[in-house]
Design a protein around this motif. Structure first.
Motif, PDB file in Angstrom:
ATOM      1  N   LEU A 161       0.826  -1.347   0.082  1.00 38.35           N
ATOM      2  CA  LEU A 161      -0.110  -0.033  -0.104  1.00 38.35           C
ATOM      3  C   LEU A 161       0.938   1.302  -0.177  1.00 38.35           C
ATOM      4  CD1 LEU A 161      -3.020   0.917   0.167  1.00 38.35           C
ATOM      5  CD2 LEU A 161      -2.782   0.952   2.684  1.00 38.35           C
ATOM      6  N   ASP A 164       2.163   1.829  -3.558  1.00 32.61           N
ATOM      7  CA  ASP A 164       1.333   2.345  -4.307  1.00 32.61           C
ATOM      8  C   ASP A 164       0.877   3.606  -4.181  1.00 32.61           C
ATOM      9  OD1 ASP A 164       1.385  -0.280  -5.976  1.00 32.61           O
ATOM     10  OD2 ASP A 164      -0.419  -0.984  -4.959  1.00 32.61           O
ATOM     11  N   THR A 165       0.842   4.308  -3.067  1.00 33.28           N
ATOM     12  CA  THR A 165       0.364   5.446  -2.670  1.00 33.28           C
ATOM     13  C   THR A 165       1.593   6.678  -2.288  1.00 33.28           C
ATOM     14  OG1 THR A 165       0.181   4.803  -0.267  1.00 33.28           O
ATOM     15  CG2 THR A 165      -1.652   4.577  -1.771  1.00 33.28           C
ATOM     16  N   ILE A 166       2.421   6.395  -1.334  1.00 34.54           N
ATOM     17  CA  ILE A 166       3.385   7.316  -0.781  1.00 34.54           C
ATOM     18  C   ILE A 166       4.457   7.068  -1.611  1.00 34.54           C
ATOM     19  CG2 ILE A 166       4.565   8.526   0.932  1.00 34.54           C
ATOM     20  CD1 ILE A 166       2.334   7.522   2.914  1.00 34.54           C
ATOM     21  N   THR A 254      -0.266  -3.981  -4.061  1.00 32.26           N
ATOM     22  CA  THR A 254      -1.150  -4.119  -2.794  1.00 32.26           C
ATOM     23  C   THR A 254      -1.810  -5.539  -2.900  1.00 32.26           C
ATOM     24  OG1 THR A 254      -1.832  -1.734  -3.020  1.00 32.26           O
ATOM     25  CG2 THR A 254      -3.243  -3.190  -2.014  1.00 32.26           C
TER      26      THR A 254
END
Length: 405
Positions: A161, A164-166, A254
């Motif tokens: 996660l 994939d995000t930060i 993820t």
């Protein structure tokens, strides 16, 4: 069911367990995140295996490091190694912010994490068993399995996660903060020290005594051999899982994290059954059959063609992981006198050190044959090796409580 957390009633035991919870979250988070980063940077399954190899190779120094640090209080040694983990993640964080992060930085940080793993795990688990009371070793070590499996659920999921995000900055920031909190938990507690932990001695003689004791104790010798089999042929599935998840199952970072977390979920739930039901006469069988079930589950993972099937077979493997992992700790502690515990646990860590070679083996097989075929091959080899070990050391299948010589 009785309160499974009763074994943590002592403040020192509770803080040792919580510190391990934090360290293990970051360990499993980084195992997945570093593997995915290596795959993104190089496109090679072999470099993914090298990354994990660098983290686990230091485990081979377990017997030497255990004998070396036995002269100092456990708390002091744990503080030093937790500080090294905090500094390593902080440096990676700064490099990522500056846009100067390279593959060799990750490999170096993985090696630092490996040396910390080599010392922190046997030292903290021994301290936890002593702080909680050795008469409740299966409960405290069962909770250690619970924490390990919770972190193997949270770690991969969080790692995927965050990437994939930060991005990588989130991975390294999390590591810095969590390791600093674990350092503080150990810092604020005084911990009981056995006489063996604070008396200086000759390192070579200390190591020799530990190996001699394990050779005489057939149950412990068999435990070490099953540990080698598990870590060479069983556990390396984690280095192939990201490749299988991306190439065969078509998952994102993820999704890969969630599938891998299924194995830890099975182990987490099974650990509570072990805490409630396991008694010393069951320890050896739980250990042996746990390794068998894990290898069967990872063999089935090599045949999985959908995320649902992959998650199901890994969940089953996780049930086996719980029995193996809890008894891998409980057997040596129950079968060893206090003055030998750190040394014997260090030798078990050396047996775990078969893992980096297993990761290289898995990486080479994946490079030549593809990840799914490689997974089928290494799991089959592991099942054959386990059968030979159980034939040579039948004590591992007996219903008999472990005890010191």
């Amino acid at each position: 069911m009785h309160n499974p957390f009763a074994a943590l009633s002592a403040p020192a035991a509770r803080d040792l367990w919580l510190a391990g919870l934090g360290v293990n979250i970051v360990r499993w988070l980084e195992l997945l995140a570093f593997a995915i980063l290596a795959l993104q940077l190089t496109g090679s399954p072999l470099w993914v295996a090298v990354m994990t190899f660098a983290r686990m190779l230091p485990l081979l120094t377990g017997a030497f490091l255990a004998a070396l640090v036995a002269r100092w209080p456990k708390r002091t040694v744990l503080l030093w190694f937790l500080a090294s983990l905090t500094v390593a993640d902080a440096l990676l964080w700064l490099l990522a912010l500056a846009g100067r992060l390279e593959l060799w930085h990750l490999i170096a940080a993985a090696a630092v994490g490996g040396f910390a793993w080599t010392v922190e795990t046997p030292l903290r688990r021994t301290a936890l068993a002593e702080a909680a009371g050795l008469e409740r070793v299966q409960a405290s070590m069962g909770l250690e399995v619970v924490s390990n499996q919770v972190t193997r659920i949270l770690g991969p999921a969080m790692g995927g996660l965050l990437l994939d995000t930060i991005g990588v900055i989130g991975v390294f920031a999390t590591g810095t903060v969590v390791h600093a909190l674990a350092w503080w938990l150990i810092f604020r507690q005084a911990m009981p020290e056995s006489a063996a932990a604070i008396v200086a001695g000759n390192v070579r003689r200390s190591m020799a005594d530990g190996f001699a004791y394990m050779r005489r104790h057939r149950l412990l010798a068999g435990t070490a051999m099953v540990t080698i089999v598990f870590n060479f042929w069983g556990f390396p599935y984690v280095t192939l899982a990201p490749v299988i998840g991306e190439v065969v199952l078509g998952l994102s970072a993820t999704g890969i994290g969630l599938v891998v977390a299924a194995e830890a979920t099975g182990a987490f739930l099974a650990a509570f059954v072990i805490i409630e039901r396991a008694r010393p006469p069951h320890f050896a069988r739980l250990f042996s059959f746990g390794a068998l079930l894990f290898l069967l589950g990872t063999l089935a993972f090599g045949f999985a063609v959908t995320p649902t099937l992959a998650a199901l077979v890994l969940f089953t493997a996780g049930i086996g992981m719980a029995g193996f992992n809890a008894m891998q700790i409980s057997l040596p502690i129950a079968a060893t006198p206090p003055e030998m515990r750190i040394r014997v646990m260090g030798i078990i860590t050396v047996a775990i050190g078969a893992a980096p070679f297993g990761f290289l083996h898995a990486g080479l097989m994946a490079e030549w044959l593809g990840a799914a075929t490689a997974q089928k091959l290494i799991a089959t080899e592991g099942l054959l090796a386990l059968a030979l070990v159980l034939w040579r050391w039948p004590e591992l299948l007996r219903k008999e409580a472990p005890k010191p010589l």
